[in-house]
Design an enzyme around this catalytic site. Sequence first.
Site, PDB file in Angstrom:
ATOM      1  N   LEU A 107      -9.810  -5.756  -5.663  1.00  0.00           N
ATOM      2  CA  LEU A 107     -10.331  -4.924  -4.585  1.00  0.00           C
ATOM      3  C   LEU A 107     -11.759  -4.488  -4.887  1.00  0.00           C
ATOM      4  O   LEU A 107     -12.203  -4.491  -6.038  1.00  0.00           O
ATOM      5  CB  LEU A 107      -9.437  -3.697  -4.384  1.00  0.00           C
ATOM      6  CG  LEU A 107      -8.000  -4.006  -3.947  1.00  0.00           C
ATOM      7  CD1 LEU A 107      -7.182  -2.731  -3.847  1.00  0.00           C
ATOM      8  CD2 LEU A 107      -7.982  -4.758  -2.628  1.00  0.00           C
ATOM      9  N   CYS A 108     -12.454  -4.103  -3.836  1.00  0.00           N
ATOM     10  CA  CYS A 108     -13.831  -3.633  -3.898  1.00  0.00           C
ATOM     11  C   CYS A 108     -13.972  -2.576  -4.997  1.00  0.00           C
ATOM     12  O   CYS A 108     -13.122  -1.696  -5.089  1.00  0.00           O
ATOM     13  CB  CYS A 108     -14.211  -3.049  -2.537  1.00  0.00           C
ATOM     14  SG  CYS A 108     -15.881  -2.421  -2.433  1.00  0.00           S
ATOM     15  N   PRO A 109     -14.965  -2.711  -5.819  1.00  0.00           N
ATOM     16  CA  PRO A 109     -16.116  -3.622  -5.801  1.00  0.00           C
ATOM     17  C   PRO A 109     -15.965  -4.824  -6.726  1.00  0.00           C
ATOM     18  O   PRO A 109     -16.933  -5.536  -6.984  1.00  0.00           O
ATOM     19  CB  PRO A 109     -17.247  -2.730  -6.294  1.00  0.00           C
ATOM     20  CG  PRO A 109     -16.583  -1.882  -7.343  1.00  0.00           C
ATOM     21  CD  PRO A 109     -15.188  -1.611  -6.787  1.00  0.00           C
ATOM     22  N   ASP A 120     -10.018  -9.625  -0.506  1.00  0.00           N
ATOM     23  CA  ASP A 120     -10.331  -8.219  -0.249  1.00  0.00           C
ATOM     24  C   ASP A 120     -11.045  -8.120   1.099  1.00  0.00           C
ATOM     25  O   ASP A 120     -12.076  -8.764   1.300  1.00  0.00           O
ATOM     26  CB  ASP A 120     -11.235  -7.680  -1.355  1.00  0.00           C
ATOM     27  CG  ASP A 120     -11.706  -6.261  -1.111  1.00  0.00           C
ATOM     28  OD1 ASP A 120     -11.067  -5.542  -0.324  1.00  0.00           O
ATOM     29  OD2 ASP A 120     -12.715  -5.875  -1.725  1.00  0.00           O
ATOM     30  N   ASP A 156     -19.297  -7.048   1.855  1.00  0.00           N
ATOM     31  CA  ASP A 156     -19.931  -6.879   0.546  1.00  0.00           C
ATOM     32  C   ASP A 156     -20.650  -8.126   0.047  1.00  0.00           C
ATOM     33  O   ASP A 156     -21.744  -8.030  -0.512  1.00  0.00           O
ATOM     34  CB  ASP A 156     -18.892  -6.468  -0.505  1.00  0.00           C
ATOM     35  CG  ASP A 156     -18.345  -5.069  -0.272  1.00  0.00           C
ATOM     36  OD1 ASP A 156     -18.947  -4.313   0.518  1.00  0.00           O
ATOM     37  OD2 ASP A 156     -17.310  -4.742  -0.881  1.00  0.00           O
TER      38      ASP A 156
END
Length: 84
Positions: A21-23, A48, A54
């Site tokens: 998951l981010c980041p 994600d 992103d």
Amino acid sequence: MKQLPYLADMEIHDLDATGLLCPLPVLKLRKRLTALRPGDVMRLRADDPAAIVDVPHFCAEAGHTLIETTDEGSAQIYHVKKGG
């Protein structure tokens, strides 16, 4: 995974960031790109939902080129050409 004709003459490296998951997908992409030569391509696989925003933003800010984004099942495949 199919080979895209316009990538045939490029060295392509793979990074599987599914489940992260981010980041983390972008952080791993940034780290792996540092070891590549300008013009090399990283094929990032990520699922994600934030990566859709992103990855293009990271490429624009860092001077890399997002060549293509495709869907593969529940994941997206990003072809990123290292700038330099």
